[in-house]
Design a protein around this motif. Structure first.
Motif, PDB file in Angstrom:
ATOM      1  N   LEU A 137      31.802  48.578  47.882  1.00 48.83           N
ATOM      2  CA  LEU A 137      30.450  48.393  48.407  1.00 48.83           C
ATOM      3  C   LEU A 137      30.527  48.385  49.928  1.00 48.83           C
ATOM      4  CD1 LEU A 137      27.559  46.338  47.138  1.00 48.83           C
ATOM      5  CD2 LEU A 137      28.286  45.903  49.478  1.00 48.83           C
ATOM      6  N   LEU A 138      29.717  49.228  50.568  1.00 48.11           N
ATOM      7  CA  LEU A 138      29.689  49.342  52.020  1.00 48.11           C
ATOM      8  C   LEU A 138      28.374  48.773  52.549  1.00 48.11           C
ATOM      9  CD1 LEU A 138      30.933  50.419  54.671  1.00 48.11           C
ATOM     10  CD2 LEU A 138      29.750  52.588  54.212  1.00 48.11           C
ATOM     11  N   LEU A 139      28.489  47.806  53.461  1.00 48.86           N
ATOM     12  CA  LEU A 139      27.332  47.223  54.138  1.00 48.86           C
ATOM     13  C   LEU A 139      27.266  47.800  55.539  1.00 48.86           C
ATOM     14  CD1 LEU A 139      27.407  43.477  53.090  1.00 48.86           C
ATOM     15  CD2 LEU A 139      25.408  44.953  52.985  1.00 48.86           C
ATOM     16  N   ARG A 140      26.136  48.454  55.858  1.00 45.53           N
ATOM     17  CA  ARG A 140      25.973  49.082  57.172  1.00 45.53           C
ATOM     18  C   ARG A 140      24.522  48.910  57.627  1.00 45.53           C
ATOM     19  NH1 ARG A 140      28.038  55.035  57.528  1.00 45.53           N
ATOM     20  NH2 ARG A 140      30.025  53.896  57.766  1.00 45.53           N
ATOM     21  N   LEU A 190      34.535  54.329  58.758  1.00 41.92           N
ATOM     22  CA  LEU A 190      33.979  53.002  58.996  1.00 41.92           C
ATOM     23  C   LEU A 190      33.558  52.889  60.452  1.00 41.92           C
ATOM     24  CD1 LEU A 190      36.404  50.683  56.971  1.00 41.92           C
ATOM     25  CD2 LEU A 190      34.241  51.711  56.262  1.00 41.92           C
ATOM     26  N   ARG A 191      32.345  52.365  60.657  1.00 41.04           N
ATOM     27  CA  ARG A 191      31.814  52.218  62.005  1.00 41.04           C
ATOM     28  C   ARG A 191      31.884  50.751  62.428  1.00 41.04           C
ATOM     29  NH1 ARG A 191      26.124  55.419  60.853  1.00 41.04           N
ATOM     30  NH2 ARG A 191      27.069  57.383  60.065  1.00 41.04           N
ATOM     31  N   PRO A 192      31.848  50.484  63.721  1.00 43.54           N
ATOM     32  CA  PRO A 192      31.788  49.088  64.173  1.00 43.54           C
ATOM     33  C   PRO A 192      30.591  48.374  63.543  1.00 43.54           C
ATOM     34  CG  PRO A 192      32.288  50.529  66.009  1.00 43.54           C
ATOM     35  CD  PRO A 192      31.965  51.419  64.857  1.00 43.54           C
ATOM     36  N   GLY A 193      30.839  47.168  63.040  1.00 38.97           N
ATOM     37  CA  GLY A 193      29.803  46.396  62.365  1.00 38.97           C
ATOM     38  C   GLY A 193      29.758  46.603  60.867  1.00 38.97           C
ATOM     39  N   ASP A 194      30.465  47.625  60.343  1.00 37.84           N
ATOM     40  CA  ASP A 194      30.503  47.853  58.892  1.00 37.84           C
ATOM     41  C   ASP A 194      31.304  46.755  58.201  1.00 37.84           C
ATOM     42  OD1 ASP A 194      29.048  50.120  59.151  1.00 37.84           O
ATOM     43  OD2 ASP A 194      30.679  51.525  58.704  1.00 37.84           O
ATOM     44  N   THR A 195      30.901  46.429  56.992  1.00 37.30           N
ATOM     45  CA  THR A 195      31.656  45.519  56.134  1.00 37.30           C
ATOM     46  C   THR A 195      31.898  46.204  54.797  1.00 37.30           C
ATOM     47  OG1 THR A 195      30.718  43.542  57.163  1.00 37.30           O
ATOM     48  CG2 THR A 195      31.697  43.282  54.986  1.00 37.30           C
ATOM     49  N   LEU A 196      33.148  46.179  54.375  1.00 33.40           N
ATOM     50  CA  LEU A 196      33.538  46.790  53.103  1.00 33.40           C
ATOM     51  C   LEU A 196      33.890  45.681  52.120  1.00 33.40           C
ATOM     52  CD1 LEU A 196      34.080  49.725  51.969  1.00 33.40           C
ATOM     53  CD2 LEU A 196      36.504  49.213  52.341  1.00 33.40           C
ATOM     54  N   LEU A 197      33.369  45.780  50.902  1.00 33.92           N
ATOM     55  CA  LEU A 197      33.588  44.753  49.884  1.00 33.92           C
ATOM     56  C   LEU A 197      34.368  45.349  48.727  1.00 33.92           C
ATOM     57  CD1 LEU A 197      32.627  41.726  49.447  1.00 33.92           C
ATOM     58  CD2 LEU A 197      31.037  42.691  47.778  1.00 33.92           C
ATOM     59  N   LEU A 198      35.491  44.705  48.371  1.00 36.61           N
ATOM     60  CA  LEU A 198      36.282  45.043  47.193  1.00 36.61           C
ATOM     61  C   LEU A 198      36.230  43.846  46.257  1.00 36.61           C
ATOM     62  CD1 LEU A 198      37.784  46.228  49.939  1.00 36.61           C
ATOM     63  CD2 LEU A 198      39.421  47.097  48.267  1.00 36.61           C
ATOM     64  N   TYR A 199      36.138  44.068  44.958  1.00 39.83           N
ATOM     65  CA  TYR A 199      35.911  42.971  44.024  1.00 39.83           C
ATOM     66  C   TYR A 199      36.390  43.390  42.629  1.00 39.83           C
ATOM     67  CZ  TYR A 199      31.993  46.069  43.183  1.00 39.83           C
ATOM     68  OH  TYR A 199      31.245  47.183  42.921  1.00 39.83           O
ATOM     69  N   THR A 200      36.477  42.414  41.733  1.00 42.78           N
ATOM     70  CA  THR A 200      36.819  42.685  40.332  1.00 42.78           C
ATOM     71  C   THR A 200      35.599  42.417  39.455  1.00 42.78           C
ATOM     72  OG1 THR A 200      37.719  40.452  40.087  1.00 42.78           O
ATOM     73  CG2 THR A 200      39.272  42.210  40.650  1.00 42.78           C
ATOM     74  N   ASP A 201      35.705  42.793  38.167  1.00 44.04           N
ATOM     75  CA  ASP A 201      34.515  42.817  37.316  1.00 44.04           C
ATOM     76  C   ASP A 201      33.937  41.443  37.019  1.00 44.04           C
ATOM     77  OD1 ASP A 201      36.513  41.927  35.662  1.00 44.04           O
ATOM     78  OD2 ASP A 201      36.411  43.600  34.254  1.00 44.04           O
ATOM     79  N   GLY A 202      34.727  40.380  37.203  1.00 44.31           N
ATOM     80  CA  GLY A 202      34.178  39.047  36.956  1.00 44.31           C
ATOM     81  C   GLY A 202      33.005  38.714  37.848  1.00 44.31           C
ATOM     82  N   ASP A 212      35.042  34.951  33.515  1.00 41.60           N
ATOM     83  CA  ASP A 212      36.339  35.557  33.768  1.00 41.60           C
ATOM     84  C   ASP A 212      36.730  35.284  35.214  1.00 41.60           C
ATOM     85  OD1 ASP A 212      38.614  36.923  33.346  1.00 41.60           O
ATOM     86  OD2 ASP A 212      37.705  38.906  33.127  1.00 41.60           O
ATOM     87  N   ASP A 213      38.024  35.484  35.538  1.00 44.56           N
ATOM     88  CA  ASP A 213      38.431  35.277  36.915  1.00 44.56           C
ATOM     89  C   ASP A 213      37.888  36.400  37.781  1.00 44.56           C
ATOM     90  OD1 ASP A 213      40.088  37.027  35.610  1.00 44.56           O
ATOM     91  OD2 ASP A 213      41.906  36.409  36.640  1.00 44.56           O
ATOM     92  N   THR A 214      37.803  36.130  39.101  1.00 44.55           N
ATOM     93  CA  THR A 214      37.150  37.060  40.022  1.00 44.55           C
ATOM     94  C   THR A 214      37.898  37.068  41.349  1.00 44.55           C
ATOM     95  OG1 THR A 214      34.986  36.603  39.042  1.00 44.55           O
ATOM     96  CG2 THR A 214      35.004  37.620  41.225  1.00 44.55           C
ATOM     97  N   SER A 215      38.114  38.267  41.892  1.00 43.78           N
ATOM     98  CA  SER A 215      38.660  38.412  43.241  1.00 43.78           C
ATOM     99  C   SER A 215      37.643  39.158  44.099  1.00 43.78           C
ATOM    100  CB  SER A 215      39.978  39.186  43.217  1.00 43.78           C
ATOM    101  OG  SER A 215      40.996  38.430  42.599  1.00 43.78           O
ATOM    102  N   VAL A 216      37.457  38.698  45.346  1.00 45.59           N
ATOM    103  CA  VAL A 216      36.538  39.339  46.279  1.00 45.59           C
ATOM    104  C   VAL A 216      37.226  39.402  47.640  1.00 45.59           C
ATOM    105  CG1 VAL A 216      34.240  39.338  47.299  1.00 45.59           C
ATOM    106  CG2 VAL A 216      34.585  38.314  45.054  1.00 45.59           C
ATOM    107  N   VAL A 217      37.192  40.591  48.263  1.00 46.66           N
ATOM    108  CA  VAL A 217      37.746  40.779  49.604  1.00 46.66           C
ATOM    109  C   VAL A 217      36.679  41.459  50.454  1.00 46.66           C
ATOM    110  CG1 VAL A 217      39.546  41.850  50.996  1.00 46.66           C
ATOM    111  CG2 VAL A 217      40.096  40.995  48.713  1.00 46.66           C
ATOM    112  N   ALA A 218      36.382  40.882  51.619  1.00 46.94           N
ATOM    113  CA  ALA A 218      35.436  41.485  52.566  1.00 46.94           C
ATOM    114  C   ALA A 218      36.192  41.841  53.840  1.00 46.94           C
ATOM    115  CB  ALA A 218      34.290  40.526  52.876  1.00 46.94           C
ATOM    116  N   VAL A 219      36.061  43.095  54.272  1.00 44.46           N
ATOM    117  CA  VAL A 219      36.728  43.596  55.477  1.00 44.46           C
ATOM    118  C   VAL A 219      35.650  44.059  56.451  1.00 44.46           C
ATOM    119  CG1 VAL A 219      38.363  45.262  56.403  1.00 44.46           C
ATOM    120  CG2 VAL A 219      38.708  44.342  54.101  1.00 44.46           C
ATOM    121  N   ARG A 220      35.620  43.472  57.641  1.00 41.40           N
ATOM    122  CA  ARG A 220      34.599  43.821  58.630  1.00 41.40           C
ATOM    123  C   ARG A 220      35.248  44.455  59.854  1.00 41.40           C
ATOM    124  NH1 ARG A 220      31.886  41.640  63.080  1.00 41.40           N
ATOM    125  NH2 ARG A 220      29.709  42.314  63.213  1.00 41.40           N
TER     126      ARG A 220
END
Length: 757
Positions: free
Chosen positions: A641-644, A674-686, A732-740
């Protein structure tokens, strides 16, 4: 409209369809001839067309016949068909017209029928099969003609260990002409077969099988004609319907049934089963039809989808039908559209489809069959104590392991067939029947002639004349299976009690290992290249469900940054240890500097060799701060998921398989700037998955929730906000990573020295 009128209208539509297809084939052949004449005469295509029309009028030939002659003459005797004087029993003109008709057919199935009817049938053939080469050396049915639907489904996929004749044609790159081969489809004793490899630009792309109803002498002209037509088959092998096996035929069959039936698509790339078609009876039972937005099992069968999914999985693993007498819809709302599913049958329909058939009202015939099956282990007997015979029903001989021509033995004489330890039980049974003149029952172990033991329940009543017992009548029932189940359950409970503490220790170890490798809260990290990263791991609601989620953020030599999430199927210590192995392997492989697609391929091999049959989804991404690009690969994982600029969108991943599913798989890559200010979200199905619905609504909720809190500059606030919003409900268990990506001039935050994410 009356039935007669409907039939007439349908027949008219069929005739018109055939006429239009014939005209299309004729036009195609004329265009080929016109182009050939234009090239030869050095004139325009319009002039060449007029010349062709005038020439046909002068010779008295039909324009399409003349066009066939022109194309054959230009192509030469060695192109598609031999010269006319070499082609007996079929003229080259007819074969050329057949080829033209096949070339314009709308699909590979229609083209196969054209080749059979126009070219092969005049040679005596009655069937044509066309397979396309598939992954791992197998074959996939692309089209067929003169073949029944059931037989076509049975030969939809051919594994690498194909019938010998097909393997010989593929390995030798040469036709195989056979007088008889019982291993090939559609054969009858003595039927001739021809197996021909289909080659395109020096590469074998498929195989054809031509069948005859009886023996045939493969004279050279016949072989040349068949080989020429198969050159046409190569050209049409990749038509659009080559990857839609059997669906139209299956739909027609289902629509002809009066009882409910649905067709599921269950291919490896589809994930959960999806409803593809429901006949009229099924649409009525499901409340009026299939939903347009969600055709998943939970949506169509909200009360019994778990049971149906289990049956579908068994069918896909065993390729054998599965049955269920009754799937109740307990707890459904009053007035719900359908009641219990009765006499459910789940059938394989090729490699990627499954049929579900059921009744809404009990079928007496099927119910009677089940009742008879239940009585297969029950037999009746009648003994005479006044000099008459003993009479057994047929099933008694099987229960005691005796041949049908053996003399039945009375209950009084069974002691020699009873286990010695059950002698007293038999004596007590006989005392009750003969002395107390009362009915009785007992379970006795009988020893069969081969030494095996069966548990037989004997229930008997005395026959009386006054106070005299004149005979015995009763039932023998083989209850061995029940006794074995009781013994197994007892042993299982004893074993469970013995290992309960060991199991608890394993769960605690798994939990501690998961928390050590993937901490629940990771401090905000400032990384080289202007990245700010926050990650969270939310464990399963129940400790026994500790799963295989992982995440990792790792700076690499040269300035690139590895960002990854993954999820191994399953729960428990084995899943967690598998997760640790994959995460560590990926970390080590990342230092090779290879691109994500190759890292994913290596990780797939690691999963196959060390995963014990497990599969996993994963996303592997490399960020290059030099050109601000993210190169990433996905193994069946959810979209990034890309937030821009306050808007969120999902990045469509490559449609690649899970880790551990297919050996030596080549994964694809995507490249995202990826542009300055973008946030990228990686996650699992939980994070997004909910019970009783597909992933689509969950992903839509994620986009909405991310946009709602997109104004937060900190990735920490984003991941905490998403985890605080109830998006998924599976526990279920869940992992979330946000990269800005930091904007120019933004100061780095003061954080602790980075450790493992």
């Amino acid at each position: 409209m009356s039935d007669d009128a409907s039939e007439t209208s349908f027949a008219g539509l069929v005739a018109e369809n055939r006429r239009l297809r014939g005209e299309l084939a004729r036009r195609h052949l004329l265009d080929l001839a016109t182009g050939a004449l234009a090239a030869q005469l050095g004139v325009s295509t319009a002039d060449a067309g007029e010349h062709l029309t005038a020439l046909a009028a002068a010779t008295g030939l039909a324009p399409e016949d003349l066009a066939a002659d022109v194309v054959n003459a230009v192509a030469g005797p060695h192109d598609l068909f031999p010269a006319p004087d070499e082609l007996s029993p079929l003229p080259a003109r007819r074969l050329r017209r057949t080829a033209a008709a096949a070339e314009v057919a709308p699909g590979v199935g229609e083209a196969a029928r054209t080749l059979l009817e126009g070219g092969l049938a005049p040679l005596g053939a009655d069937s044509l099969w066309l397979w396309r080469c598939a992954d791992a050396g197998g074959l996939r049915l692309a089209g067929h003609a003169g073949v029944g639907a059931v037989e076509a489904e049975a030969w939809r996929s051919i594994p690498p260990a194909a019938p010998r004749a097909i393997r010989a044609a593929l390995d030798g790159n040469a036709p195989v002409w056979l007088d008889d081969d019982p291993d090939l489809p559609g054969g009858v004793p003595g039927a001739a077969r021809a197996v021909l490899p289909l080659r395109r630009r020096g590469t074998t792309v498929g195989v054809a099988l031509v069948g005859w109803p009886g023996p045939l002498d493969f004279e050279p002209p016949v072989r040349r004609a068949v080989a020429g037509l198969m050159d046409v088959a190569v050209a049409i092998l990749d038509r659009p319907d080559a990857d839609a096996p059997g669906a139209p035929v299956l739909v027609d069959v289902l629509d002809a049934l009066a009882t409910p039936a649905v067709l599921l698509r269950t291919g490896a790339h589809t994930g959960a089963p999806v409803l593809e078609h429901a006949n009229e009876a099924a649409a009525t039972a499901l409340g009026g039809g299939l939903p347009a937005d969600d055709r998943s099992l939970p949506r169509a069968f909200p009360h019994v989808h778990d049971e149906l999914a289990r049956l579908v999985r068994r069918v896909r693993l065993s390729r054998r039908p599965q049955h269920a007498a009754r799937l109740p819809t307990a707890g459904r709302a009053p007035g719900a559209p359908f009641g219990p599913l009765l006499d459910v049958r789940v059938l394989p329909a090729g490699a990627d489809r499954t049929l579900i058939l059921w009744h809404t009202v009990g079928d007496p015939g099927i119910a009677a069959g089940r009742a008879v099956a239940r009585l297969q282990s029950v037999a009746t007997f009648q003994d005479s104590l006044t000099g008459g015979d003993t009479v057994w029903s047929e099933q008694a001989y099987g229960i005691f392991g005796m041949p049908r021509d053996a003399a039945p033995q009375p209950l009084l004489a069974l002691r020699g067939r009873i286990h010695p330890e059950d002698g007293e039980a038999l004596s007590e049974l006989l005392r009750t029947l003969l002395e107390r003149r009362s009915g009785a029952q007992a379970v006795l172990r009988t020893v069969l002639p081969d030494g095996s033991v069966r548990h037989v329940r004997v229930a008997a009543e005395p026959l009386l004349e006054g106070d005299t017992v004149t005979g015995l009548v009763g039932v023998y029932q083989d209850v061995s299976a029940t006794r074995r189940t009781e013994v197994a359950l007892t042993a299982t409970f004893d074993h469970l009690n013995a290992v309960r503490s060991q199991s608890e220790m394993r769960h605690q170890l798994a939990l501690q290992l998961q928390r050590a490798i993937v901490p629940e809260v990771t401090a905000l990290r400032e990384l080289p290249g202007g990245l700010t990263v926050a990650a969270r791991y939310r464990p399963a609601a129940e400790e026994y469900q500790v799963g295989g989620d992982w995440y990792d953020v790792l700076p690499l030599p040269g300035g690139k940054v590895l960002v990854t999430v993954g999820d191994i199927a399953g729960h428990g210590i084995d899943t967690v240890t598998g997760m640790v192995a994959l995460r560590n392997a990926q970390r080590a492989l990342a230092f090779t500097g290879r691109p994500p697609r190759q890292l994913m391929g290596w990780l797939n091999d690691v999963t196959l060799r060390t995963g014990g049959g497990s599969t996993a989804t994963a996303v592997c991404a490399l960020y290059d701060p030099g050109d601000h690009t993210l190169v990433w690969s996905s193994a069946g994982h959810l979209p990034l998921l890309l937030l821009r600029d306050g808007r969120a969108r999902l990045l469509e991943p490559p449609q690649d398989v899970l880790l551990g599913a297919v050996p030596s798989y080549a994964y694809a890559e995507r490249r995202t700037e990826l542009r300055p200010g973008d946030t990228l979200l990686l996650y699992t199905d939980g994070l997004v998955e909910r019970r009783h619905e597909g992933l689509g609504p969950g992903l839509a909720r994620l986009v909405t929730a991310a946009e709602r809190i997109a104004g937060q500059e900190s990735p920490e606030l984003l991941v905490d906000g998403l985890l605080g919003t109830v998006l998924g409900d599976t526990d279920d268990d869940t992992s979330v990573v946000a990269v800005r990506v930091r904007r120019p001039g933004e100061a780095e935050r003061e954080v602790n020295p980075p450790g493992d994410a």
